[in-house]
Write a protein that holds these residues in place. Structure first.
Motif, PDB file in Angstrom:
ATOM      1  N   UNK A   1       2.112   1.844  -3.462  1.00  0.00           N
ATOM      2  CA  UNK A   1       1.091   2.437  -4.320  1.00  0.00           C
ATOM      3  C   UNK A   1       1.141   3.956  -4.159  1.00  0.00           C
ATOM      4  N   UNK A   2       1.227   4.401  -2.897  1.00  0.00           N
ATOM      5  CA  UNK A   2       1.229   5.842  -2.620  1.00  0.00           C
ATOM      6  C   UNK A   2       2.486   6.517  -3.135  1.00  0.00           C
ATOM      7  N   UNK A   3       3.570   5.767  -3.206  1.00  0.00           N
ATOM      8  CA  UNK A   3       4.815   6.368  -3.663  1.00  0.00           C
ATOM      9  C   UNK A   3       4.841   6.541  -5.176  1.00  0.00           C
ATOM     10  N   UNK A   4       3.798   6.083  -5.834  1.00  0.00           N
ATOM     11  CA  UNK A   4       3.676   6.354  -7.261  1.00  0.00           C
ATOM     12  C   UNK A   4       4.486   5.444  -8.169  1.00  0.00           C
ATOM     13  N   UNK A   5       4.691   4.206  -7.758  1.00  0.00           N
ATOM     14  CA  UNK A   5       5.374   3.279  -8.665  1.00  0.00           C
ATOM     15  C   UNK A   5       4.411   2.836  -9.767  1.00  0.00           C
TER      16      UNK A   5
ATOM     17  N   UNK B   1      -5.916  -3.625  -4.737  1.00  0.00           N
ATOM     18  CA  UNK B   1      -5.877  -2.162  -4.634  1.00  0.00           C
ATOM     19  C   UNK B   1      -4.854  -1.575  -5.594  1.00  0.00           C
TER      20      UNK B   1
ATOM     21  N   UNK C   1      -5.489   0.840  -8.837  1.00  0.00           N
ATOM     22  CA  UNK C   1      -4.818   2.135  -8.995  1.00  0.00           C
ATOM     23  C   UNK C   1      -4.043   2.194 -10.315  1.00  0.00           C
TER      24      UNK C   1
ATOM     25  N   UNK D   1       0.829  -1.212   0.000  1.00  0.00           N
ATOM     26  CA  UNK D   1       0.000   0.000   0.000  1.00  0.00           C
ATOM     27  C   UNK D   1       0.857   1.252   0.000  1.00  0.00           C
TER      28      UNK D   1
END
Lengths: 313, 337
Positions: free
Chosen positions: B87-91, B110, B114, B84
């Motif tokens: 995901x937030x780190x934009x990979x 998730x 995304x 998760x």
């Protein structure tokens, strides 16, 4: 000027919230996009089961005991959730109720035989793990659709996990800190002799708190398995220590009776977000556990400082 | 008006076609490795291979970044949280060696939602939106019996060394061995011990069961346990059977010594830790817009009598024989060759 200095008691109560706020600022600084509806949804949805487990642990710590089996118990509930609850819902529900009853029985056993709770619950952790392995020898299973839909529910504006945690903190706060019953339950941990002399049954308080711990453990396991969609016998072993750390971080103490439900939920969130921050900072995993420990030590050191101020007054 | 619209449409079409032809532009993409465990020589070699191949890919501007993340405690919940965070780190893609085939499914879903490409390898995940690079462990077991049938046409007694009890890999290799025995009924499994994929454990376990066994013609293994078995046979003063090896440096060294001394023959088979680099290239190819099947099977690395010296020379002491993939080799695997 001196009128503005807050009382140590207030500082103490605010400490969990302040550490959480400091953490949020740090995350915002490192990874601004995480501070958004989407980001909070992702970062905090795994905080929900941890918050439930922390409250379960809080119930046990309130009566001056310690539960070393909560991680294994949450894993067991997750295994039931991914197997029986899906295939034969009635059997699943009965087993979960039975599990809560077992928790209540353990409370009675610890009180009646005057056994150290650490030993009994450590033993129970193997019992729960064994049940999980029997139920689900290899990872798998699937959860009922309603459960997965429930925990992934997208509320408008504020993520579901935050709403649930806030409601949890509030309900337990009112029940344990504000009601007459709550005072007795806390008193049974803080000063059992006085509570017994006043005519209250210590056995009943202990059974109540352990049963509540079981209920919150069940909620923790169900919310966890709803998020992961399938289970593993070892899925939540870490929760034992995380939940204890959450209670202590939130202002609780091992002496019994001194707990803070709101603080414990904030503590669980702090621990979850600390992992995110360390990952955003790209700290090597070898150091991450150490860094998590360092956060704990810093918060506890601050609290020791506040305690000293309290005593000086 | 109409003509203008038509022109616009054709321009858009041309632009679209042009874009789809200009493939291989993943230079702005970021790929992350989510790894659940780093506590043995195989995983260390896996991370080293990843580092070596991806740092070159970054330097060559094939991708923008390829960072490796390892969880500290081999726990599914911890790895789910890690995914998760990624995901937030934009990979753009996440390559996973998973702690559990099922417990990460929620986090993987998730990531897919995304718009992130998820490729799992070695420890694969069952979530349908992810790609899987699986190892045909069953074939790894049955191949051993095929080899033995060719070496010993009249058959004989076989000792089986299994891995860590309760792990799916152990179950699968064992199933392959059982299938191999039913295909070549001249072989009979007379004993079975758990060697936990470790030399010392295997040695102790084999030494414990040997006195109760008849003459053993061959030992089938799962890797990491062959040298221990050889030592146990030697200590018991029994003739050395054909022991299948598992590509570890100590096993290959022992085999080489025996080969030089008395022409000892066997074979060695295991998974190359460099499969992480295959997963990297697969992720890059998917980001590139290539059509990649969801389930890929990675060939295992086999060492035979004639390429033993070369394999041993290329293996670090304490390590495992390895193979790192190039983009071309990865394309061949994707094409099913």
């Amino acid at each position: 000027m001196s009128a503005f200095v807050p009382s140590p008691r207030l500082v103490r109560a605010a400490l969990p919230a302040l550490s959480l706020a400091a953490l949020l600022v740090a995350i915002w600084f490192v990874q601004p996009r995480a501070i958004s509806y989407f980001g909070f949804n992702l970062m905090l949805n795994l905080a929900m089961p941890i918050a439930f487990a922390t409250i379960a642990q809080l119930c046990v710590i309130t009566v001056n005991d310690l539960d070393l089996s909560i991680g294994a118990f949450v894993s067991f509930v997750a295994c039931v959730g991914a197997t029986w609850l899906n295939e034969t819902p009635l059997l699943g529900a009965v087993v979960l109720l039975g599990a809560v009853a077992v928790y209540a029985l353990i409370g009675a056993l610890i009180h009646l035989r005057n056994l150290p709770s650490i030993v009994v619950t450590l033993g129970m952790s193997f019992f729960w793990l064994g049940c999980s392995v029997l139920l689900l020898p290899s990872p798998g299973g699937s959860v009922p659709a309603w459960l997965a839909a429930l925990v992934k529910f997208r509320t408008p504006f504020v993520p579901f996990a935050i709403l649930v945690s806030a409601a949890l903190a509030l309900i337990v706060h009112v029940g344990l800190m504000r009601s007459a019953w709550g005072a007795i339950l806390r008193g049974a941990g803080g000063n059992p002799a006085a509570v017994a002399r006043a005519g209250w049954s210590l056995l009943r308080t202990k059974v109540t708190m352990f049963a509540l711990a079981g209920v919150f453990g069940v909620l923790s396991g169900l919310s966890l398995v709803g998020l992961t969609t399938s289970a593993d016998a070892n899925i939540a072993i870490r929760y034992t220590l995380l939940s204890i750390a959450g209670v202590i971080l939130g202002g609780g103490e091992f002496v019994g009776g001194r707990v803070s439900p709101v603080g414990a939920v904030l503590g669980a969130m702090t621990l979850t977000l600390a992992g995110s921050l360390l990952s955003f900072l790209r700290i090597s995993p070898d150091w991450q556990i150490g860094a998590q420990g360092a956060i704990l030590i810093v918060v506890l050191a601050l609290r020791a400082l506040v305690n000293r101020l309290e005593r000086r007054r | 008006m109409k003509i203008a619209k038509l022109l616009l449409a054709s321009a858009a079409l041309a632009g679209f076609l042009g874009a789809s032809q200009a493939v291989a532009d993943t230079s702005g993409k970021k790929i992350a490795l989510s790894n659940n465990y780093a506590g043995n020589s195989w995983r260390q070699a896996m991370l080293k291979s990843w580092e070596k191949v991806t740092s070159k890919a970054v330097a060559d501007k094939i991708v923008a970044a390829a960072d490796a993340f390892t969880t500290a405690e081999n726990q599914a919940t911890e790895q789910a949280a890690q995914i998760q965070n990624l995901i937030l780190q934009g990979y753009d893609a996440i390559v996973i060696n998973a702690a559990s085939p099922t417990a990460l499914n929620g986090a993987v879903k998730e990531a897919c939602d995304a718009g992130i490409v998820v490729v799992s390898f070695d420890g694969i995940v069952t979530e349908p939106c992810a790609w899987r690079i699986a190892v045909d462990f069953k074939k790894m077991g049955s191949d051993q019996l095929d080899y033995l049938a060719q070496r010993l046409p009249e058959g004989g007694n076989v000792l089986e060394i299994r891995g860590l009890a309760g792990v799916s890999v152990d179950e699968e290799i064992h199933a392959g061995i059982v299938a191999g025995v039913s295909k070549h009924p001249q072989f009979k499994i007379v004993g079975s011990v758990n060697g936990d994929w470790a030399q010392t454990v295997a040695q102790k376990a084999v030494a414990g069961i040997l006195p109760s066994l008849p003459e053993i013609a061959a030992v089938v293994t799962q890797g990491g346990d062959g040298y221990g078995a050889a030592e146990a046979f030697k200590a018991a003063g029994r003739p050395t059977p054909i022991i299948i090896m598992g590509n570890r440096h100590d096993e290959l060294t022992w085999w080489k010594e025996q080969k030089d001394k008395n022409g000892y023959e066997t074979m060695s088979v295991s998974i190359a830790p460099g499969v992480s680099t295959l997963a990297f290239w697969v992720a890059q190819q998917i980001l590139d817009g290539q059509d990649v099947p969801k389930d890929l099977v990675v060939p295992f690395l086999r060492i035979d009598q004639d390429n033993l010296e070369a394999a041993l020379a290329a293996t670090e002491p304490g390590g495992v024989a390895n193979k790192e993939y190039t983009l071309e080799e990865a394309k061949a695997v994707i094409a099913g060759k």
